[in-house]
Scaffold this motif. Sequence first.
Motif, PDB file in Angstrom:
ATOM      1  N   GLN A 159       0.637  -1.141  -0.055  1.00 20.84           N
ATOM      2  CA  GLN A 159      -0.075  -0.076   0.082  1.00 20.84           C
ATOM      3  C   GLN A 159       0.911   1.275  -0.001  1.00 20.84           C
ATOM      4  N   LYS A 162       2.351   1.787  -3.564  1.00 25.33           N
ATOM      5  CA  LYS A 162       1.395   2.221  -4.396  1.00 25.33           C
ATOM      6  C   LYS A 162       1.093   3.729  -4.236  1.00 25.33           C
ATOM      7  N   ASN A 163       1.331   4.050  -2.956  1.00 23.81           N
ATOM      8  CA  ASN A 163       0.918   5.501  -2.769  1.00 23.81           C
ATOM      9  C   ASN A 163       2.385   6.369  -2.986  1.00 23.81           C
ATOM     10  N   SER A 166       1.868   6.417  -6.833  1.00 22.89           N
ATOM     11  CA  SER A 166       0.795   7.445  -7.487  1.00 22.89           C
ATOM     12  C   SER A 166       1.293   8.856  -7.099  1.00 22.89           C
TER      13      SER A 166
END
Length: 181
Positions: A159, A162-163, A166
């Motif tokens: 997670q 991914k952050n 992004s």
Amino acid sequence: MNAVTPNPRQIANALWDQSRSQMIAAFARCEFAVTETLRLLSEAQDGATTLKIKPTLKGRFAQLHDLLGCDGNYAKQGRAILDPLRAVQEQIELRNLLCHGCVTLYTTDSGAWIARIRMMAVQKGTSNLREELLTEERASDLLKRLMAQSNTLLHRLGQFQKNLASKAKPNPSAPEAQASG
């Protein structure tokens, strides 16, 4: 036709090998995820002080812990990662024993096993013998706990990655900046 029936010793060896390989695989996945997270953090720094990834496993876990800890650059985002990171980090000595130790397997008449793991560690020019006895039951408990801890760590690092990714990618729906004339 003669069927070959494995004896209790062969079964014990197979069970030990299976437990050991599953624990090593869990550690390997965590090591990869920690190093990948550090790589992504070094790329996300965008011209700031370059993050040099530590060469040792203990060093990389400590480095990520420092970056995500209370005083780290990513303390707010990394809060949920610290506990599972620390839980796996505390078991690195077990990982070293499993990967580098010499094992003697003892079996009881009932087929239960006890693994005696011996490893010579060199620190500051001195060798130290490290020895651990693992019963079949304790190895099973360690495996269950390690799998739960590593799965949690992998999920939370995923997670976090991914952050990071992004934030690093430009938003295609954002308006383009206008050039000054």
